[in-house]
Structures are given as C-alpha cells and as structure tokens.
Design an enzyme around this catalytic site. Structure first.
Site, PDB file in Angstrom:
ATOM      1  N   ASP A  55     -34.637 -25.430  62.578  1.00 50.48           N
ATOM      2  CA  ASP A  55     -35.397 -26.674  62.519  1.00 50.48           C
ATOM      3  C   ASP A  55     -34.615 -27.767  63.263  1.00 50.48           C
ATOM      4  OD1 ASP A  55     -36.586 -29.058  61.766  1.00 50.48           O
ATOM      5  OD2 ASP A  55     -36.619 -28.576  59.620  1.00 50.48           O
ATOM      6  N   ASN A 115     -47.212 -36.374  71.704  1.00 49.40           N
ATOM      7  CA  ASN A 115     -48.440 -36.488  72.502  1.00 49.40           C
ATOM      8  C   ASN A 115     -48.472 -37.896  73.073  1.00 49.40           C
ATOM      9  OD1 ASN A 115     -50.053 -38.315  70.683  1.00 49.40           O
ATOM     10  ND2 ASN A 115     -49.707 -36.603  69.305  1.00 49.40           N
ATOM     11  N   GLY A 166     -46.825 -30.008  64.167  1.00 50.95           N
ATOM     12  CA  GLY A 166     -45.707 -29.272  64.764  1.00 50.95           C
ATOM     13  C   GLY A 166     -44.373 -29.985  64.627  1.00 50.95           C
ATOM     14  N   VAL A 167     -43.585 -29.906  65.680  1.00 51.97           N
ATOM     15  CA  VAL A 167     -42.243 -30.496  65.640  1.00 51.97           C
ATOM     16  C   VAL A 167     -42.327 -32.029  65.558  1.00 51.97           C
ATOM     17  CG1 VAL A 167     -41.871 -30.528  68.164  1.00 51.97           C
ATOM     18  CG2 VAL A 167     -39.933 -30.303  66.648  1.00 51.97           C
ATOM     19  N   ASP A 168     -43.356 -32.587  66.141  1.00 52.00           N
ATOM     20  CA  ASP A 168     -43.587 -34.044  66.093  1.00 52.00           C
ATOM     21  C   ASP A 168     -43.739 -34.506  64.633  1.00 52.00           C
ATOM     22  OD1 ASP A 168     -44.147 -36.594  66.963  1.00 52.00           O
ATOM     23  OD2 ASP A 168     -46.145 -36.149  67.749  1.00 52.00           O
ATOM     24  N   SER A 227     -44.350 -27.673  74.353  1.00 51.65           N
ATOM     25  CA  SER A 227     -45.703 -27.195  74.744  1.00 51.65           C
ATOM     26  C   SER A 227     -46.062 -25.790  74.260  1.00 51.65           C
ATOM     27  CB  SER A 227     -45.916 -27.238  76.267  1.00 51.65           C
ATOM     28  OG  SER A 227     -46.230 -28.543  76.687  1.00 51.65           O
ATOM     29  N   THR A 228     -45.117 -25.080  73.608  1.00 49.85           N
ATOM     30  CA  THR A 228     -45.425 -23.677  73.285  1.00 49.85           C
ATOM     31  C   THR A 228     -46.071 -23.480  71.909  1.00 49.85           C
ATOM     32  OG1 THR A 228     -43.272 -23.178  72.286  1.00 49.85           O
ATOM     33  CG2 THR A 228     -43.462 -22.908  74.685  1.00 49.85           C
ATOM     34  N   ILE A 245     -48.878 -26.010  69.575  1.00 58.21           N
ATOM     35  CA  ILE A 245     -50.271 -26.494  69.598  1.00 58.21           C
ATOM     36  C   ILE A 245     -50.811 -26.567  71.036  1.00 58.21           C
ATOM     37  CG2 ILE A 245     -51.689 -28.548  69.055  1.00 58.21           C
ATOM     38  CD1 ILE A 245     -49.647 -28.920  66.621  1.00 58.21           C
ATOM     39  N   TYR A 246     -49.960 -26.850  72.006  1.00 59.89           N
ATOM     40  CA  TYR A 246     -50.407 -26.973  73.403  1.00 59.89           C
ATOM     41  C   TYR A 246     -50.517 -25.647  74.158  1.00 59.89           C
ATOM     42  CZ  TYR A 246     -50.321 -32.125  73.367  1.00 59.89           C
ATOM     43  OH  TYR A 246     -50.586 -33.465  73.121  1.00 59.89           O
TER      44      TYR A 246
HETATM   45  N1  AR6 Z   1     -37.998 -27.598  64.817  1.00 59.07           N
HETATM   46  C1  AR6 Z   1     -37.969 -26.984  66.013  1.00 59.07           C
HETATM   47  N2  AR6 Z   1     -39.066 -26.469  66.608  1.00 59.07           N
HETATM   48  C2  AR6 Z   1     -40.243 -26.590  65.944  1.00 59.07           C
HETATM   49  C3  AR6 Z   1     -40.358 -27.230  64.689  1.00 59.07           C
HETATM   50  C4  AR6 Z   1     -39.160 -27.748  64.120  1.00 59.07           C
HETATM   51  N3  AR6 Z   1     -39.157 -28.375  62.943  1.00 59.07           N
HETATM   52  N4  AR6 Z   1     -41.671 -27.190  64.311  1.00 59.07           N
HETATM   53  C5  AR6 Z   1     -42.347 -26.534  65.277  1.00 59.07           C
HETATM   54  N5  AR6 Z   1     -41.496 -26.164  66.262  1.00 59.07           N
HETATM   55  P1  AR6 Z   1     -45.548 -28.019  68.827  1.00 59.07           P
HETATM   56  P2  AR6 Z   1     -46.563 -28.711  71.504  1.00 59.07           P
HETATM   57  C6  AR6 Z   1     -41.747 -25.442  67.521  1.00 59.07           C
HETATM   58  O1  AR6 Z   1     -46.877 -27.542  68.390  1.00 59.07           O
HETATM   59  O2  AR6 Z   1     -47.017 -27.316  71.707  1.00 59.07           O
HETATM   60  C7  AR6 Z   1     -48.161 -32.195  68.001  1.00 59.07           C
HETATM   61  O3  AR6 Z   1     -49.285 -32.426  67.204  1.00 59.07           O
HETATM   62  C8  AR6 Z   1     -43.010 -24.628  67.624  1.00 59.07           C
HETATM   63  O4  AR6 Z   1     -42.826 -23.346  67.007  1.00 59.07           O
HETATM   64  O5  AR6 Z   1     -44.740 -28.817  67.896  1.00 59.07           O
HETATM   65  O6  AR6 Z   1     -45.783 -29.375  72.588  1.00 59.07           O
HETATM   66  C9  AR6 Z   1     -47.912 -33.335  68.968  1.00 59.07           C
HETATM   67  O7  AR6 Z   1     -48.225 -34.578  68.408  1.00 59.07           O
HETATM   68  C10 AR6 Z   1     -43.148 -24.507  69.126  1.00 59.07           C
HETATM   69  O8  AR6 Z   1     -42.367 -23.429  69.634  1.00 59.07           O
HETATM   70  O9  AR6 Z   1     -45.666 -28.913  70.184  1.00 59.07           O
HETATM   71  C11 AR6 Z   1     -48.846 -32.978  70.093  1.00 59.07           C
HETATM   72  O10 AR6 Z   1     -50.156 -33.404  69.819  1.00 59.07           O
HETATM   73  C12 AR6 Z   1     -42.568 -25.816  69.643  1.00 59.07           C
HETATM   74  O11 AR6 Z   1     -41.876 -26.407  68.552  1.00 59.07           O
HETATM   75  C13 AR6 Z   1     -48.796 -31.471  70.128  1.00 59.07           C
HETATM   76  O12 AR6 Z   1     -48.433 -31.067  68.818  1.00 59.07           O
HETATM   77  C14 AR6 Z   1     -43.614 -26.793  70.160  1.00 59.07           C
HETATM   78  O13 AR6 Z   1     -44.740 -26.740  69.310  1.00 59.07           O
HETATM   79  C15 AR6 Z   1     -47.742 -30.973  71.087  1.00 59.07           C
HETATM   80  O14 AR6 Z   1     -47.835 -29.574  71.180  1.00 59.07           O
END
Ligand code: AR6
Length: 173
Positions: A9, A23, A31-33, A120-121, A123-124
């Site tokens: 994490d 975003n 997600g991470v955000d 990006s990997t 939700i995107y």
């Molecule tokens: N620590 C590290 N990596 C993580 C964590 C964490 N706590 N949680 C998720 N991941 P994503 P995106 C990984 O969906 O695809 C949001 O709503 C996850 O497994 O967080 O760039 C934003 O506001 C994946 O490999 O981001 C945007 O709207 C990676 O982080 C949208 O999602 C990215 O997944 C951005 O989508």
C-alpha cells in the site's frame, strides 16, 4: 538512481514523495486516489482545491504537488494517467508524460526517494504489461543528480511479477 519494487500500500511508504494516480478534477476518487485521501486526511483535498482554483483542472499527463497531510511521505505528486481506449500510441505518450512530469516535479522539490503506483492500470484499464514497460523506460531514461531512489509500489501480484520481470536484466547494475 536505484530502482526498487515493493508490494503493498503506497500510503504506508516512507518516501519523500508518493505519486497519486488522480483524475483531472483533483478532487479524489477510488483506487489509490481514494486510499491516499483517506489516509492523508482533509489537508490534501484542501490543497487540491486551491490548485483547481488557481489553475483549473489537471490535464492528462501533467502533474501537480501538495503536501502529504498525515501520511509518512512529505509530498504527494498528483498525476492524471490516460484512460485506456485502444489508441496505443496516444495512450503510451500520455502515460510517459505522467512519469516524466512527476520526476521533474520531484527534482524541483529536491526529493531523494519517490514512490510510484502503477498509474492507469486500475480503473483506467491501461494494459499492465505496456504500462510497466513505459514506467521502467521513463525512470531508467531520467538522469538525476537529486533523486536517489525510485520505488515501484505494486498493489497486486500481477503488476509485481511484471515489474520483477522488466527489471531483472538491470538487477546487478
Ligand atoms: N497503494 C498502491 N497501489 C494501489 C493502491 C494502494 N493503496 N490502491 C490501488 N492501487 P487506480 P487508475 C493500484 O484505479 O487506473 C481513481 O478513481 C491498483 O491496483 O487507483 O490510474 C482516480 O480518481 C492499480 O494497479 O488508478 C481516477 O478517477 C493502480 O494502483 C482513476 O481512479 C492504479 O489503479 C484513476 O485510475
């Protein structure tokens, strides 16, 4: 620049800066955000709002910084990755821009250790293998006298395996 892979994490990482896969609204999401804003507290969102008021939304491929609220890191660098839409060329360019702009901003902030999630990997839906190649290429290309270490924080096993494979040839450098 040393490169390390950590599975876990990103909100728990003790680095000078952690990167958020945000975003363009900069106002949080899933997600991470979501994890960063939850763990970091309201200060981060407050600073994001101030950035929006000053410069408007953050474009895809660009990056902005805030402090890190309650997180162990000093700064959060928010970047907006591309949504995958089958345009490999355009998507790859935008994702490369994310890494470049984050690294540049980190240098400006005199960051020694920076941690990236797999932008990006989630939700995107950007293909993980291609995203990993882009991330590793951009980091390896970036010459810095300031940044000493880049940590790729992989949340899922698939990304961890991809990064391990991509970095294997450089392990003994
Ligand atoms: N620590 C590290 N990596 C993580 C964590 C964490 N706590 N949680 C998720 N991941 P994503 P995106 C990984 O969906 O695809 C949001 O709503 C996850 O497994 O967080 O760039 C934003 O506001 C994946 O490999 O981001 C945007 O709207 C990676 O982080 C949208 O999602 C990215 O997944 C951005 O989508």
């Amino acid at each position: 620049m040393k490169i390390e892979i950590i599975k876990g994490d990103i909100t728990k990482i003790h680095a000078d800066a952690i990167v958020n896969a945000a975003n363009s609204s900069l106002l949080g999401g899933g997600g991470v955000d979501g994890a960063i804003h939850r763990a970091g507290g309201p200060k981060i969102l407050e600073e994001c709002r101030a950035i929006r008021n000053r410069q408007g939304k953050c474009k895809t491929g660009e990056a902005v910084m805030t402090t890190a609220g309650n997180l162990p890191a000093k700064y959060v660098i928010h970047t907006v990755g591309p949504v995958w839409n089958d345009d490999k060329e355009k998507g790859s360019k935008l994702l490369s821009d994310c890494y470049k702009h984050c690294l540049k901003l980190a240098e400006d902030l005199k960051v020694k250790i920076i941690a990236f999630p797999n932008i990006s990997t989630g939700i995107y839906k950007f293909p993980k293998e291609l995203a990993g190649e882009i991330a590793v290429n951009e980091v390896r290309k970036f010459q810095s006298d300031i940044i000493e270490k880049v940590i790729f924080v992989c949340f899922d096993e698939e990304n961890e395996e991809i990064y391990k494979k991509l970095l294997k040839p450089f392990k003994h450098q």
